[in-house]
Write a protein that holds these residues in place. Structure first.
Motif, PDB file in Angstrom:
ATOM      1  N   LYS A   1      83.845  47.114  67.452  1.00  0.00           N
ATOM      2  CA  LYS A   1      83.989  48.996  68.090  1.00  0.00           C
ATOM      3  C   LYS A   1      82.335  49.581  67.879  1.00  0.00           C
ATOM      4  O   LYS A   1      82.133  50.702  68.494  1.00  0.00           O
ATOM      5  CB  LYS A   1      84.855  49.165  68.650  1.00  0.00           C
ATOM      6  N   ALA A   2      82.205  49.581  66.030  1.00  0.00           N
ATOM      7  CA  ALA A   2      81.204  50.676  65.956  1.00  0.00           C
ATOM      8  C   ALA A   2      80.009  49.445  66.504  1.00  0.00           C
ATOM      9  O   ALA A   2      79.905  48.728  67.148  1.00  0.00           O
ATOM     10  CB  ALA A   2      81.452  49.827  64.654  1.00  0.00           C
ATOM     11  N   ARG A   3      79.287  50.527  66.988  1.00  0.00           N
ATOM     12  CA  ARG A   3      78.039  50.656  67.304  1.00  0.00           C
ATOM     13  C   ARG A   3      76.679  51.003  66.814  1.00  0.00           C
ATOM     14  O   ARG A   3      76.221  51.564  65.714  1.00  0.00           O
ATOM     15  CB  ARG A   3      77.754  51.627  68.630  1.00  0.00           C
ATOM     16  N   ILE A   4      76.011  49.551  66.458  1.00  0.00           N
ATOM     17  CA  ILE A   4      74.527  48.862  65.562  1.00  0.00           C
ATOM     18  C   ILE A   4      73.141  49.323  66.080  1.00  0.00           C
ATOM     19  O   ILE A   4      73.564  48.431  67.454  1.00  0.00           O
ATOM     20  CB  ILE A   4      74.737  48.067  64.748  1.00  0.00           C
TER      21      ILE A   4
ATOM     22  N   ILE B   1      82.610  49.356  57.690  1.00  0.00           N
ATOM     23  CA  ILE B   1      81.899  49.965  58.660  1.00  0.00           C
ATOM     24  C   ILE B   1      82.655  50.390  59.667  1.00  0.00           C
ATOM     25  O   ILE B   1      83.037  49.337  60.747  1.00  0.00           O
ATOM     26  CB  ILE B   1      80.741  49.681  59.014  1.00  0.00           C
ATOM     27  N   GLY B   2      83.033  51.497  59.999  1.00  0.00           N
ATOM     28  CA  GLY B   2      84.885  51.650  60.783  1.00  0.00           C
ATOM     29  C   GLY B   2      85.004  51.851  62.638  1.00  0.00           C
ATOM     30  O   GLY B   2      83.009  51.363  63.192  1.00  0.00           O
ATOM     31  N   PRO B   3      85.213  51.956  63.694  1.00  0.00           N
ATOM     32  CA  PRO B   3      84.922  51.203  64.820  1.00  0.00           C
ATOM     33  C   PRO B   3      84.580  52.204  65.362  1.00  0.00           C
ATOM     34  O   PRO B   3      84.162  51.975  66.609  1.00  0.00           O
ATOM     35  CB  PRO B   3      87.095  50.967  65.069  1.00  0.00           C
ATOM     36  N   GLU B   4      84.601  53.344  64.422  1.00  0.00           N
ATOM     37  CA  GLU B   4      84.478  55.430  65.666  1.00  0.00           C
ATOM     38  C   GLU B   4      82.593  55.383  65.044  1.00  0.00           C
ATOM     39  O   GLU B   4      81.781  56.362  65.137  1.00  0.00           O
ATOM     40  CB  GLU B   4      84.882  56.382  65.141  1.00  0.00           C
ATOM     41  N   VAL B   5      82.407  54.355  64.509  1.00  0.00           N
ATOM     42  CA  VAL B   5      80.595  54.759  63.560  1.00  0.00           C
ATOM     43  C   VAL B   5      79.661  53.938  64.792  1.00  0.00           C
ATOM     44  O   VAL B   5      79.409  53.601  65.221  1.00  0.00           O
ATOM     45  CB  VAL B   5      80.477  54.014  62.247  1.00  0.00           C
ATOM     46  N   SER B   6      78.548  54.931  64.534  1.00  0.00           N
ATOM     47  CA  SER B   6      77.593  54.936  65.570  1.00  0.00           C
ATOM     48  C   SER B   6      76.019  55.005  64.351  1.00  0.00           C
ATOM     49  O   SER B   6      75.836  55.765  63.479  1.00  0.00           O
ATOM     50  CB  SER B   6      77.454  55.795  66.460  1.00  0.00           C
ATOM     51  N   ILE B   7      75.845  53.680  64.427  1.00  0.00           N
ATOM     52  CA  ILE B   7      74.922  53.260  63.157  1.00  0.00           C
ATOM     53  C   ILE B   7      72.897  53.623  64.291  1.00  0.00           C
ATOM     54  O   ILE B   7      72.878  52.340  64.868  1.00  0.00           O
ATOM     55  CB  ILE B   7      74.525  52.575  62.172  1.00  0.00           C
ATOM     56  N   GLY B   8      72.129  54.680  64.291  1.00  0.00           N
ATOM     57  CA  GLY B   8      70.855  54.576  64.410  1.00  0.00           C
ATOM     58  C   GLY B   8      69.884  53.412  64.398  1.00  0.00           C
ATOM     59  O   GLY B   8      70.425  53.119  63.298  1.00  0.00           O
TER      60      GLY B   8
ATOM     61  N   THR C   1      78.967  49.889  50.688  1.00  0.00           N
ATOM     62  CA  THR C   1      78.939  51.713  51.028  1.00  0.00           C
ATOM     63  C   THR C   1      80.183  51.333  52.196  1.00  0.00           C
ATOM     64  O   THR C   1      80.572  50.667  53.043  1.00  0.00           O
ATOM     65  CB  THR C   1      78.010  51.582  51.390  1.00  0.00           C
ATOM     66  N   LEU C   2      80.974  52.475  52.238  1.00  0.00           N
ATOM     67  CA  LEU C   2      82.237  52.904  53.001  1.00  0.00           C
ATOM     68  C   LEU C   2      81.271  54.080  53.977  1.00  0.00           C
ATOM     69  O   LEU C   2      81.303  54.587  54.311  1.00  0.00           O
ATOM     70  CB  LEU C   2      83.391  53.174  52.778  1.00  0.00           C
ATOM     71  N   ILE C   3      81.497  53.562  55.004  1.00  0.00           N
ATOM     72  CA  ILE C   3      81.321  54.548  56.309  1.00  0.00           C
ATOM     73  C   ILE C   3      82.266  54.390  58.061  1.00  0.00           C
ATOM     74  O   ILE C   3      82.771  53.335  57.973  1.00  0.00           O
ATOM     75  CB  ILE C   3      79.699  54.234  57.421  1.00  0.00           C
ATOM     76  N   GLU C   4      83.025  55.460  58.008  1.00  0.00           N
ATOM     77  CA  GLU C   4      84.757  55.112  58.702  1.00  0.00           C
ATOM     78  C   GLU C   4      84.622  56.880  59.407  1.00  0.00           C
ATOM     79  O   GLU C   4      83.887  57.577  58.955  1.00  0.00           O
ATOM     80  CB  GLU C   4      85.080  54.902  57.524  1.00  0.00           C
TER      81      GLU C   4
END
Length: 262
Positions: free
Chosen positions: A15-18, A30-37, A46-49
């Motif tokens: 569900k993450a937006r990459i 990388i968690g489900p609510e993360v958005s990366i530009g 690295t942990l991004i959540e």
């Protein structure tokens, strides 16, 4: 569409937006609510959540933890978020928390900032653009930094403190009160030492710096009541930078740490 470079050991929720041209290193989660530009680079381990939005062309180094729940006992699982702009550099072992319900629910970091190793950005912090936080600088909850602020290494900043544009805080300076724009502070507890002339000379014209020098003398070295002087200067000045300095002083809730002339 340009391809991403994602290490096979990285764990990315579907569900993450990459974005496009994103690089993600080994063992990163990388968690489900993360958005990366687009164009962002993320190092290994690295942990991004959480509800975390990261803009374009950021560089995030290994072992950073971004978006984990606030270190606040009042937090009970409510929906909060973290917003990071574009072209920031976030170095190793940096910790950035989202907001809390009591602080508006969001931690926000602007564009072009450098967060060196082991920096901590707590809940509900606001950071402007082009700031530099040296190694192990720690910002408590609700701290606000303007643009072009420099915070030295090993410097803790108390919750709700505000630091104005172009201010500089020396290393190992415990800060518990507001620092106006353009000023330099140091010491434990930190207090004003003058204007941040090195930073100002890089960005501002001589006429503006001279006006700030005169305003600083009136505000902090004349022995006159600070807020009354700021109110008077704000009404009479023709320089936007001086008006900005006076406005910050008048809006300060925690006070300004300076040594009053006897």
């Amino acid at each position: 569409m340009s391809a991403n470079s994602i290490h096979p050991t990285a764990l990315i929720d579907p569900k993450a937006r990459i974005g496009e041209e994103v690089s993600i290193g080994a063992y990163t989660v990388i968690g489900p609510e993360v958005s990366i530009g687009d164009g962002t680079e993320i190092g290994s381990h690295t942990l991004i959540e959480g509800a975390t939005r990261i803009g374009k062309k950021n560089r995030i180094f290994s072992h950073a933890v971004i978006g984990s729940i606030p270190q606040d006992l009042k937090y009970h699982g409510e929906k909060v978020r973290l917003e990071i702009g574009d072209e920031n550099i976030i170095r190793e072992f940096t910790l950035i928390n989202p907001g809390t319900e009591g602080g508006g629910g969001v931690t926000r970091i602007g564009n072009g900032n450098l967060l060196m190793g082991y920096v901590h950005i707590a809940h509900d912090v606001r950071i402007g653009d082009r700031c530099i936080l040296a190694n192990a600088a720690t910002l408590a909850g609700h701290v606000e930094l303007g643009d072009h602020v420099v915070v030295g290494g090993m410097t803790p900043i108390h919750q709700f403190v505000r630091i104005g544009d172009y201010a500089m805080i020396a290393g190992a300076s415990a800060l518990s009160q507001d620092i106006p724009p353009y000023c330099l502070a140091e010491g434990n507890r930190a207090h004003l030492r003058g204007l941040n002339l090195t930073g100002l000379r890089r960005k501002m014209e001589r006429e503006t710096i001279d006006a700030l020098k005169q305003a600083y003398r009136e505000l902090f070295e004349s022995g006159k009541p600070l807020k009354e002087t700021a109110q008077s200067l704000r009404k009479s000045t023709e320089h936007p930078a001086v008006a900005n300095l006076c406005r910050f002083i008048l809006e300060s809730q925690r006070g300004i740490p300076f040594k009053r002339k006897q």
